[in-house]
Design an enzyme around this catalytic site. Structure first.
Site, PDB file in Angstrom:
ATOM      1  N   GLU A  47      -7.950   2.801  -2.060  1.00 19.05           N
ATOM      2  CA  GLU A  47      -7.078   3.070  -0.734  1.00 19.05           C
ATOM      3  C   GLU A  47      -7.577   1.876   0.150  1.00 19.05           C
ATOM      4  OE1 GLU A  47      -8.205   6.425   1.280  1.00 19.05           O
ATOM      5  OE2 GLU A  47      -7.750   7.801  -0.746  1.00 19.05           O
ATOM      6  N   ASP A  58     -11.452   9.647  10.922  1.00 26.31           N
ATOM      7  CA  ASP A  58     -12.312   8.823  10.460  1.00 26.31           C
ATOM      8  C   ASP A  58     -13.785   8.931  11.145  1.00 26.31           C
ATOM      9  OD1 ASP A  58     -10.866   7.568   8.446  1.00 26.31           O
ATOM     10  OD2 ASP A  58     -10.040   6.290   9.960  1.00 26.31           O
TER      11      ASP A  58
END
Length: 268
Positions: A47, A58
């Site tokens: 990724e 995140d």
């Protein structure tokens, strides 16, 4: 068209290692070298995250990496350049991880076309509204990009079934509520959720958020997961002043993760 799902199915019972790094972090040169190290040391898929200033899913480690990359001027144009340079040297297919706003600003059709032309095979948009999925899927199908949809621990059964019905073949199961980051263990309800998805759909499962050590991998392997995503823990190995030390540390960690998956898979 479903390059990621097809790749995972070819692995049969073997779980895939899927490391995540932020594009352009800590700089473009080391990022490219890090991608090659991950590929060499056993990453099955990789990724690559596009830096974004408002990355709500995140945790602090990835947010800091994104902010550092943005300060260096790493935007979509630079990410495409990284892809073009590095993909010919990689065996592991690349999945682009991005929030929806940068895609909208770039132009959805243009963005998906560009990442396809640069060689990416998959796309994850964690904040993609379910109402927008059909439109994105149509363009992904046009440009041979596999869209991977999220299922959260809080998703209802009806929502899981709806997501599964729209998913081309692979679902990203979030291991916990909240943001990415390092965690010590996982709630048993995630195992039940994974079993539920496996028993009620024909979709493959990538599990991410918080995975960072071999003990967790040994636990997760028994959940019949098809791919394990490791992000924050990977990024901690490319922090420092000496590039070669960072890359050596990254190589050692990736190799250890791969060995853990292999060992745990053999004792299932």
């Amino acid at each position: 068209m479903n390059a990621i799902t097809n790749f995972l199915r070819k692995k049969n019972s073997s779980c895939a290692l899927i490391p995540f790094i932020t594009a352009g972090y800590p700089n473009i040169d080391i990022c490219i070298k890090a991608l090659k190290v991950l590929d060499r040391e056993g990453a099955d898929l990789i990724e690559l995250g596009i830096p974004y200033s408002d990355a709500l899913a995140d945790g602090p480690i990835i947010q800091e990496a994104s902010q550092a990359a943005l300060k260096q001027g790493i935007y979509i144009e630079q990410v495409l350049s990284i892809l073009t340079k590095v993909i010919p040297d990689l065996h592991a297919p690349i999945i682009i991880f991005t929030y929806y706003n940068p895609v909208l600003v770039r132009g959805v059709d243009k963005f998906i076309c560009e990442i396809s032309q640069a060689g990416a095979k998959g796309l994850i948009i964690p904040d993609l509204p379910l109402e927008e999925v059909d439109y994105i899927l149509e363009l992904c199908n046009l440009y041979s990009i596999e869209l991977i949809l999220f299922v959260a621990p809080t998703s209802s059964q009806s929502r899981i079934q709806l997501i599964a019905s729209k998913s081309p073949g692979c679902i990203y199961l979030v291991s916990s509520c909240g943001v990415t980051g390092l965690r010590d263990n996982f709630d048993v309800k995630i195992q039940h959720l994974a079993n539920n998805i496996k028993s009620t759909t024909n979709k493959l499962i990538m599990l991410g958020f918080g995975i960072n050590n071999p003990d967790q991998i040994s636990q997760i392997i028994n959940w019949n997961i098809d791919g394990i995503v490791v992000g924050s823990a990977i990024i901690t190995h490319i922090v420092g002043e000496l590039p070669q030390d960072m890359l050596n540390s990254l190589a050692h960690f990736c190799k250890k993760l791969k060995y853990s998956i292999h060992t745990a898979s053999n004792v299932k």
